[in-house]
Design a protein around this motif. Structure first.
Motif, PDB file in Angstrom:
ATOM      1  N   ALA A 141      45.720  12.233  30.759  1.00 45.48           N
ATOM      2  CA  ALA A 141      45.240  13.018  31.897  1.00 45.48           C
ATOM      3  C   ALA A 141      43.867  13.606  31.599  1.00 45.48           C
ATOM      4  CB  ALA A 141      46.227  14.140  32.214  1.00 45.48           C
ATOM      5  N   ARG A 142      43.074  13.743  32.674  1.00 48.34           N
ATOM      6  CA  ARG A 142      41.735  14.288  32.502  1.00 48.34           C
ATOM      7  C   ARG A 142      41.795  15.765  32.128  1.00 48.34           C
ATOM      8  NH1 ARG A 142      37.681  12.615  37.116  1.00 48.34           N
ATOM      9  NH2 ARG A 142      38.299  10.629  36.253  1.00 48.34           N
ATOM     10  N   ALA A 143      42.753  16.486  32.688  1.00 45.73           N
ATOM     11  CA  ALA A 143      42.917  17.901  32.379  1.00 45.73           C
ATOM     12  C   ALA A 143      44.411  18.206  32.317  1.00 45.73           C
ATOM     13  CB  ALA A 143      42.243  18.771  33.432  1.00 45.73           C
ATOM     14  N   LEU A 144      44.791  18.946  31.326  1.00 43.70           N
ATOM     15  CA  LEU A 144      46.212  19.236  31.122  1.00 43.70           C
ATOM     16  C   LEU A 144      46.565  20.681  31.420  1.00 43.70           C
ATOM     17  CD1 LEU A 144      46.815  17.278  27.791  1.00 43.70           C
ATOM     18  CD2 LEU A 144      47.483  16.579  30.090  1.00 43.70           C
ATOM     19  N   SER A 145      45.655  21.422  32.021  1.00 48.40           N
ATOM     20  CA  SER A 145      45.853  22.861  32.155  1.00 48.40           C
ATOM     21  C   SER A 145      47.094  23.223  32.961  1.00 48.40           C
ATOM     22  CB  SER A 145      44.617  23.508  32.777  1.00 48.40           C
ATOM     23  OG  SER A 145      44.366  22.947  34.051  1.00 48.40           O
ATOM     24  N   ARG A 146      47.567  22.314  33.811  1.00 45.66           N
ATOM     25  CA  ARG A 146      48.748  22.647  34.611  1.00 45.66           C
ATOM     26  C   ARG A 146      50.045  22.152  33.967  1.00 45.66           C
ATOM     27  NH1 ARG A 146      48.938  20.282  39.907  1.00 45.66           N
ATOM     28  NH2 ARG A 146      47.998  18.430  38.955  1.00 45.66           N
ATOM     29  N   TYR A 147      49.940  21.530  32.811  1.00 45.97           N
ATOM     30  CA  TYR A 147      51.096  20.854  32.227  1.00 45.97           C
ATOM     31  C   TYR A 147      51.836  21.697  31.191  1.00 45.97           C
ATOM     32  CZ  TYR A 147      49.934  16.349  34.288  1.00 45.97           C
ATOM     33  OH  TYR A 147      49.703  15.325  35.166  1.00 45.97           O
ATOM     34  N   ILE A 148      53.114  21.427  31.115  1.00 48.87           N
ATOM     35  CA  ILE A 148      53.942  21.776  29.961  1.00 48.87           C
ATOM     36  C   ILE A 148      54.110  20.485  29.172  1.00 48.87           C
ATOM     37  CG2 ILE A 148      56.180  22.575  29.140  1.00 48.87           C
ATOM     38  CD1 ILE A 148      54.706  24.777  30.523  1.00 48.87           C
ATOM     39  N   ILE A 149      53.820  20.528  27.891  1.00 49.55           N
ATOM     40  CA  ILE A 149      54.044  19.377  27.017  1.00 49.55           C
ATOM     41  C   ILE A 149      55.183  19.727  26.075  1.00 49.55           C
ATOM     42  CG2 ILE A 149      53.034  17.744  25.400  1.00 49.55           C
ATOM     43  CD1 ILE A 149      51.581  17.722  28.028  1.00 49.55           C
ATOM     44  N   GLY A 150      56.207  18.920  26.102  1.00 43.37           N
ATOM     45  CA  GLY A 150      57.380  19.192  25.290  1.00 43.37           C
ATOM     46  C   GLY A 150      57.630  18.107  24.251  1.00 43.37           C
ATOM     47  N   TRP A 151      58.379  18.470  23.221  1.00 48.47           N
ATOM     48  CA  TRP A 151      58.869  17.517  22.222  1.00 48.47           C
ATOM     49  C   TRP A 151      60.396  17.516  22.275  1.00 48.47           C
ATOM     50  CZ3 TRP A 151      56.107  14.070  19.490  1.00 48.47           C
ATOM     51  CH2 TRP A 151      54.734  14.294  19.343  1.00 48.47           C
ATOM     52  N   PHE A 152      60.940  16.336  22.270  1.00 42.78           N
ATOM     53  CA  PHE A 152      62.382  16.153  22.224  1.00 42.78           C
ATOM     54  C   PHE A 152      62.706  15.174  21.104  1.00 42.78           C
ATOM     55  CE2 PHE A 152      63.821  18.214  26.142  1.00 42.78           C
ATOM     56  CZ  PHE A 152      62.612  18.410  26.776  1.00 42.78           C
ATOM     57  N   ARG A 153      63.949  15.168  20.682  1.00 34.54           N
ATOM     58  CA  ARG A 153      64.371  14.193  19.688  1.00 34.54           C
ATOM     59  C   ARG A 153      65.759  13.693  20.040  1.00 34.54           C
ATOM     60  NH1 ARG A 153      64.996  18.298  14.477  1.00 34.54           N
ATOM     61  NH2 ARG A 153      66.877  19.394  15.199  1.00 34.54           N
ATOM     62  N   GLN A 154      66.020  12.481  19.591  1.00 36.48           N
ATOM     63  CA  GLN A 154      67.321  11.884  19.845  1.00 36.48           C
ATOM     64  C   GLN A 154      67.773  11.116  18.613  1.00 36.48           C
ATOM     65  OE1 GLN A 154      67.548   9.500  23.431  1.00 36.48           O
ATOM     66  NE2 GLN A 154      69.753   9.796  23.548  1.00 36.48           N
ATOM     67  N   ALA A 214      57.909  23.175  22.852  1.00 33.88           N
ATOM     68  CA  ALA A 214      57.050  22.924  24.002  1.00 33.88           C
ATOM     69  C   ALA A 214      55.869  23.879  23.978  1.00 33.88           C
ATOM     70  CB  ALA A 214      57.817  23.081  25.313  1.00 33.88           C
ATOM     71  N   VAL A 215      54.808  23.486  24.649  1.00 36.14           N
ATOM     72  CA  VAL A 215      53.629  24.341  24.789  1.00 36.14           C
ATOM     73  C   VAL A 215      53.182  24.339  26.248  1.00 36.14           C
ATOM     74  CG1 VAL A 215      52.002  22.482  24.226  1.00 36.14           C
ATOM     75  CG2 VAL A 215      51.316  24.852  23.911  1.00 36.14           C
ATOM     76  N   ASP A 216      52.872  25.525  26.733  1.00 32.11           N
ATOM     77  CA  ASP A 216      52.200  25.665  28.028  1.00 32.11           C
ATOM     78  C   ASP A 216      50.720  25.430  27.751  1.00 32.11           C
ATOM     79  OD1 ASP A 216      50.596  26.886  30.102  1.00 32.11           O
ATOM     80  OD2 ASP A 216      52.396  27.891  30.813  1.00 32.11           O
ATOM     81  N   TRP A 217      50.206  24.312  28.267  1.00 29.46           N
ATOM     82  CA  TRP A 217      48.850  23.924  27.875  1.00 29.46           C
ATOM     83  C   TRP A 217      47.811  24.959  28.279  1.00 29.46           C
ATOM     84  CZ3 TRP A 217      48.175  19.698  24.878  1.00 29.46           C
ATOM     85  CH2 TRP A 217      46.855  19.359  24.579  1.00 29.46           C
ATOM     86  N   ILE A 258      53.537  23.803  16.820  1.00 29.05           N
ATOM     87  CA  ILE A 258      52.831  23.018  17.825  1.00 29.05           C
ATOM     88  C   ILE A 258      51.440  23.596  18.034  1.00 29.05           C
ATOM     89  CG2 ILE A 258      52.764  22.410  20.272  1.00 29.05           C
ATOM     90  CD1 ILE A 258      55.820  22.317  20.224  1.00 29.05           C
ATOM     91  N   SER A 259      50.470  22.721  18.108  1.00 31.58           N
ATOM     92  CA  SER A 259      49.109  23.127  18.426  1.00 31.58           C
ATOM     93  C   SER A 259      48.521  22.123  19.407  1.00 31.58           C
ATOM     94  CB  SER A 259      48.265  23.202  17.152  1.00 31.58           C
ATOM     95  OG  SER A 259      48.186  21.924  16.540  1.00 31.58           O
ATOM     96  N   ARG A 260      47.472  22.528  20.089  1.00 35.22           N
ATOM     97  CA  ARG A 260      46.863  21.631  21.070  1.00 35.22           C
ATOM     98  C   ARG A 260      45.360  21.545  20.849  1.00 35.22           C
ATOM     99  NH1 ARG A 260      46.515  26.591  23.299  1.00 35.22           N
ATOM    100  NH2 ARG A 260      45.255  26.963  25.154  1.00 35.22           N
ATOM    101  N   ASP A 261      44.833  20.381  21.121  1.00 33.41           N
ATOM    102  CA  ASP A 261      43.393  20.138  21.025  1.00 33.41           C
ATOM    103  C   ASP A 261      42.906  19.915  22.450  1.00 33.41           C
ATOM    104  OD1 ASP A 261      40.863  18.910  20.866  1.00 33.41           O
ATOM    105  OD2 ASP A 261      41.291  18.158  18.866  1.00 33.41           O
ATOM    106  N   ASN A 262      42.242  20.906  23.008  1.00 33.10           N
ATOM    107  CA  ASN A 262      41.826  20.842  24.404  1.00 33.10           C
ATOM    108  C   ASN A 262      40.725  19.810  24.652  1.00 33.10           C
ATOM    109  OD1 ASN A 262      43.434  22.821  25.806  1.00 33.10           O
ATOM    110  ND2 ASN A 262      42.380  24.363  24.589  1.00 33.10           N
ATOM    111  N   ILE A 263      39.979  19.482  23.622  1.00 35.90           N
ATOM    112  CA  ILE A 263      38.883  18.527  23.809  1.00 35.90           C
ATOM    113  C   ILE A 263      39.420  17.099  23.808  1.00 35.90           C
ATOM    114  CG2 ILE A 263      36.770  17.610  22.785  1.00 35.90           C
ATOM    115  CD1 ILE A 263      36.192  20.441  21.795  1.00 35.90           C
ATOM    116  N   LYS A 264      40.318  16.824  22.874  1.00 37.25           N
ATOM    117  CA  LYS A 264      40.850  15.468  22.757  1.00 37.25           C
ATOM    118  C   LYS A 264      42.102  15.238  23.592  1.00 37.25           C
ATOM    119  CE  LYS A 264      39.112  14.804  18.055  1.00 37.25           C
ATOM    120  NZ  LYS A 264      39.480  14.506  16.641  1.00 37.25           N
ATOM    121  N   ASN A 265      42.633  16.311  24.199  1.00 39.31           N
ATOM    122  CA  ASN A 265      43.900  16.217  24.932  1.00 39.31           C
ATOM    123  C   ASN A 265      45.008  15.657  24.058  1.00 39.31           C
ATOM    124  OD1 ASN A 265      42.907  17.355  27.221  1.00 39.31           O
ATOM    125  ND2 ASN A 265      42.927  15.507  28.466  1.00 39.31           N
TER     126      ASN A 265
END
Length: 124
Positions: A26-39, A50-53, A70-77
């Protein structure tokens, strides 16, 4: 929807560390929740974190608090999840997921974009 791609899984001994990455198209993730799950084999898909971007707020499964970060890189998405003090019970396929307007970010049913998954195996 957004395209997601995980990387960074592998085999590690108990007590070791791994870093998983989730690259989002996505071009911008500001509206997204990004989560991690495992199975794990024979088990249901489980929320890990999860992180609220937009705000950077994170939340974690109790059993991984203080070990996974969890950490986020806003430049590289790219969202990264650093996993430390790994245990054999952390062995699973790990997936990242994304959605906008989630009611329950701990539920996999609320996410509409998923990566292909990456295997994490922790040996004892």
């Amino acid at each position: 929807q957004v395209q997601l791609a995980e990387s960074g899984g592998g085999l590690v001994q108990a007590g070791g560390s791994l870093r998983l990455s989730c690259a989002a198209s996505a071009r911008a993730l500001s509206r997204y929740i990004i989560g991690w799950f495992r199975q794990a084999p024979g088990k249901e898909r489980e929320f890990v974190g999860a992180v609220d971007w937009n705000s950077g707020t994170t939340d974690y499964l109790d059993s991984v608090k203080g070990r996974f970060f969890i950490s986020r890189d806003n430049i590289k998405n790219v969202e990264n999840m650093r996993m430390t003090s790994l245990k054999p019970e952390d062995t699973a396929v790990y997936y990242c997921a994304a959605a906008v307007g989630i009611l329950n970010y701990r539920s996999p049913d609320d996410y509409d974009s998923w990566g292909q998954g990456t295997q994490v195996t922790v040996s004892s």
